[in-house]
Design an enzyme around this catalytic site. Structure first.
Site, short mmCIF file in Angstrom:
data_model
loop_
_atom_site.label_atom_id
_atom_site.label_comp_id
_atom_site.label_asym_id
_atom_site.label_seq_id
_atom_site.Cartn_x
_atom_site.Cartn_y
_atom_site.Cartn_z
CD GLU A 1 58.06 -10.71 2.60
OE1 GLU A 1 57.14 -11.07 3.57
OE2 GLU A 1 59.39 -10.69 3.48
CG ASP B 1 50.99 -13.88 7.26
OD1 ASP B 1 49.79 -14.27 6.80
OD2 ASP B 1 52.36 -14.23 6.80
#
Length: 767
Positions: free
Chosen positions: A737, A513
């Site tokens: 996460e 990302d």
């Protein structure tokens, strides 16, 4: 169009005839508890609950897993991926335990039973709350449901028939006290209507909870509660036949005082025909015995598979490992539908407008990264998921990889994010719905494929023989479509444009990302991580071709694997002498920053030196890829510098694992825009740390000048990583996460029982 190669799985592989034990499952990961069939037109079941009378107005109705609803921690204590599971859910003052077990038999997937237990979170609670459970059944088409109602809104049972399930019956048994057979008084309400669409079930029930009823246990004072309108008239089907063909929604509400247990039993008609002995209903003490024997079998199989106790890991670490595996298996979903796809443009960046088109209808059996935030299939996540699942149940991995390869389009492309069906689509922001056929994703499915090759299981090799044409087509598409500006270089297509609001345009297809790339995107870029993924892919595909005797493919792949494996070529394209590490190459300057520019907000300002073609100074995970994917020779002169930056506390080493971006980088912990906090800019991620552990273990077992150092770093990194995940799990009840490199706290979404479950393999030292 879909790819023309033969499917990796037989067309009916999900049917109850071929895989009866997998036909029913907890394949709805986005709900707290529910089951469905592996079918394009499934029969679905689910649970909602609400605590009555705690707040004015409609009680909080729990159904779908949400980040911010205050429920938690929650997760599967045990789940074997096939037949059995036990989950605990904390909701304020309540503790729910949801359990299921399946019993094989007949031609339609057999029987199953649920037990839902609700208890106060704290013992000795004086004012016991009134709680409503809502058990529902939803059909998706022409299936028939026939409810048989008893007294006071209580369903005796629901009988039904579908072409895939034959005849069946649901029975909701009377509630009891937990752990015994003492009956408890419950109040019942029922509602029956056409299926409003799966994403609308919660709102439909909320909107119908508008009537006050009295809960009147014998000998106790009555209490008011909000209930569903208590009739079994077929609601919402107007004179024009509205509701025909769109399925049915039947829901039973049972309301009573905690603590209590309720059991729901599903019985398949074909499991009861042709046999000489009548099957006893899987309920009460029989269900208790089945649940306990499955739990004991799980514990034994877990230790035999991962050997954590034998390795001397603590009971807390063993529980973490069991929870990591169970949460991953309990997050497996079955999805069916059409995704939205933007066809490939002839010229990248062309102004010509092309509208998205619907991809053909496809099925996907896959694990998911997060039940609350990402309850759908992600391509690069799935390769990491299957590394864990494969150790436990290789058949599940063959099923998952086979389904993913079934998504191949005519050119060999697979979309990186799969949004299939109404339920999945309802949870995805519109900007992420459309997948672009020019954009790739790391081919991590080749990691479990490589493990299959190493293992030599005949069932795996038979699967790989069927899957090979599709694996080859997928790799060939990646190799050709993402080719870079010079031979043996590669470039991720699909970077964000250089907008004035972005510090560094993102590269979503890479999976990393916002990891910093060249400041000014251009066709001149060379991406190090992508080249390493293609090098790994060529190596795995060549090995597979040789093992299968595919001489033509091996002859084509061999020279490519050799060229990509040559360190001189890697050095020439990606070694940055001035940085002392491997790096991306592109049109870049470090002189970029976000500055306030009222009224626009934060805007990118580019200073001097101006951007020019150079190696990108962004030390972090990307820099390590030749090491992470074990592409370097143990005697390579580049291995020492790799270990230097990895072990440097001012760079990548933290007490909690390797940080994604060096603490010395100007991009470290920097926002990418006013509304976009840092993601891969310093936080510790389990998937890349697992690759690093595997690489350190690999080089620590090969003779070479860095063997002893690699082995020592492996031990230290493993202790840091596992220790922090364990502490955070004990403190919060969740796997996260990502983890802070500053203080180790869990960050991002939770539960994240996707690749963070790799902590189990790190504990087992299984790479």
């Amino acid at each position: 169009m879909l790819h023309s190669a033969p499917p990796a799985l037989p067309p009916d592989s999900s049917s109850p005839t071929v895989a009866p034990d997998l036909f029913w499952g907890t394949y709805r990961p986005h709900v707290y508890f529910g089951m469905k069939t592996r079918s394009p037109q499934p029969l679905l079941t689910g649970l909602m609950w609400a605590q009555q009378g705690t707040t004015p107005g409609t009680p909080k109705l729990r159904h779908t897993c949400e980040q911010g609803d205050g429920v938690g921690p929650y997760g599967w204590e045990f789940h074997d991926g096939v037949s059995f599971g036990r989950q605990h859910i904390q909701d304020g003052a309540l503790r729910l335990t949801t359990e299921f077990v399946k019993r094989p038999g007949g031609q339609h997937g057999g029987d199953w039973s649920w037990r839902v237990t609700v208890e106060p979170q704290a013992s000795g609670t004086s004012a016991l709350p009134l709680v409503s459970l809502f058990f529902y059944v939803v059909t998706d088409g022409k299936e028939v449901l026939v409810p048989e109602v008893g007294a006071k809104g209580q369903l005796k049972f629901i009988s039904g028939h579908t072409s895939e399930l034959g005849d069946f019956r649901f029975t909701l048994l009377a509630p009891t006290s937990p752990g015994d057979t003492t009956p408890k008084y419950g109040s019942y309400n029922v509602f029956w209507s056409s299926n409003p669409g799966l994403p609308l079930l919660t709102e439909m029930v909320k909107s119908r909870l508008n009537n006050w009823f009295q809960h009147r246990p014998p000998g106790a004072s009555p209490e008011r509660y909000l209930g569903l309108p208590g009739s079994l008239k077929w609601d919402d089907r107007g004179p024009s036949g509205q509701g025909q063909g769109q399925g049915q929604f039947l829901i039973q509400q049972v309301t009573l005082k905690v603590p209590f247990s309720v059991e729901l039993v599903f019985e398949s008609g074909s499991a009861r025909t042709g046999g000489s002995q009548a099957l006893e209903q899987l309920a009460g003490s029989l269900l208790t015995h089945a649940l306990e024997s499955h739990a004991e079998a799980f514990r034994e199989r877990f230790e035999k598979t991962f050997r954590l106790k034998e390795k001397g890991l603590s009971p807390e670490e063993q529980a973490l490992g069991q929870g990591a595996l169970s949460g991953l298996l309990g997050g497996i979903g079955y999805f069916y539908g059409q995704g939205l796809v933007l066809p490939d443009m002839e010229v990248e960046g062309s102004e010509q407008k092309v509208d998205p088109v619907l991809f053909p209808s496809v099925a996907l059996f896959t694990a998911v990264p997060s039940r609350s935030f990402f309850p759908r299939g992600f391509l690069w996540d799935e390769g990491f998921h299957q590394l864990v699942i494969q150790r436990w149940d290789p058949r599940l991995t063959r099923e998952a990889i086979g389904h993913w390869l079934g998504l191949l389009n005519a050119n060999g492309w697979i979309g990186r994010e799969q949004v299939l069906g109404d339920e999945a689509r309802a949870r995805v922001p519109s900007e992420f719905l459309v997948q672009r056929t020019a954009h790739a994703n790391p081919p991590t499915l080749l990691l479990p494929v490589a493990h299959m090759l190493d293992g030599g299981d005949p069932a795996d090799l038979a699967f790989l023989r069927r899957a090979f044409p599709r694996l080859r087509a997928w790799f060939s598409w990646l190799h050709h479509s993402q080719a870079g500006p010079v031979p043996l270089s590669y470039r991720w297509r699909g970077r964000d444009p250089a907008l004035p609001t972005l510090l560094n345009p993102k590269t979503l297809p890479s999976g990393l990302d916002d990891y910093p790339r060249a400041s000014h995107p251009s066709a001149s870029e060379r991406h190090l991580d992508l080249r390493c993924w293609v090098a790994l892919g060529s190596r795995v595909l060549m090995r597979l071709a040789e093992q299968l005797g595919e001489a033509e493919a091996a002859a084509e792949l061999g020279p490519l694997a050799a060229s990509l494996g040559a360190e001189e070529s890697l050095d020439e394209l990606h070694w940055a002498p001035e940085l002392g590490v491997f790096a991306d190459f592109g049109n870049h300057t470090k002189a970029v920053q976000l500055k306030p520019r009222p009224p626009q907000g934060l805007m990118r300002v580019v200073g001097r030196p101006h951007p020019h073609l150079q190696y990108v100074d962004a030390l972090g995970y990307v820099s390590l890829f030749p090491f992470l994917l074990r592409l370097l020779d143990p005697n390579s002169p580049r291995l020492g510098p790799m270990l230097d930056v990895l072990a440097d506390r001012r760079q990548l080493w933290s007490p909690f694992g390797l940080r994604s971006l060096a603490a010395s980088s100007p991009f470290y912990s920097q926002r990418n825009s006013e509304h976009d906090p840092p993601y891969w800019r310093g936080a510790v991620w389990l998937n890349v740390n697992y690759l690093a552990l595997g690489a350190l273990h690999y080089y620590g077992h090969l003779e070479g000048p860095h063997q002893a150092r690699a082995a020592r770093l492996h031990g230290e990194l493993r202790a840091n990583l596992v220790g922090n995940v364990r502490r955070q799990y004990q403190a919060t009840g969740f796997l996260w996460e990502q983890y802070s490199d500053q203080d180790g706290r869990g960050m991002g979404c939770r539960p994240f029982q996707g690749w963070t479950s790799l902590v189990l393999l790190a504990m087992a030292e299984d790479y």
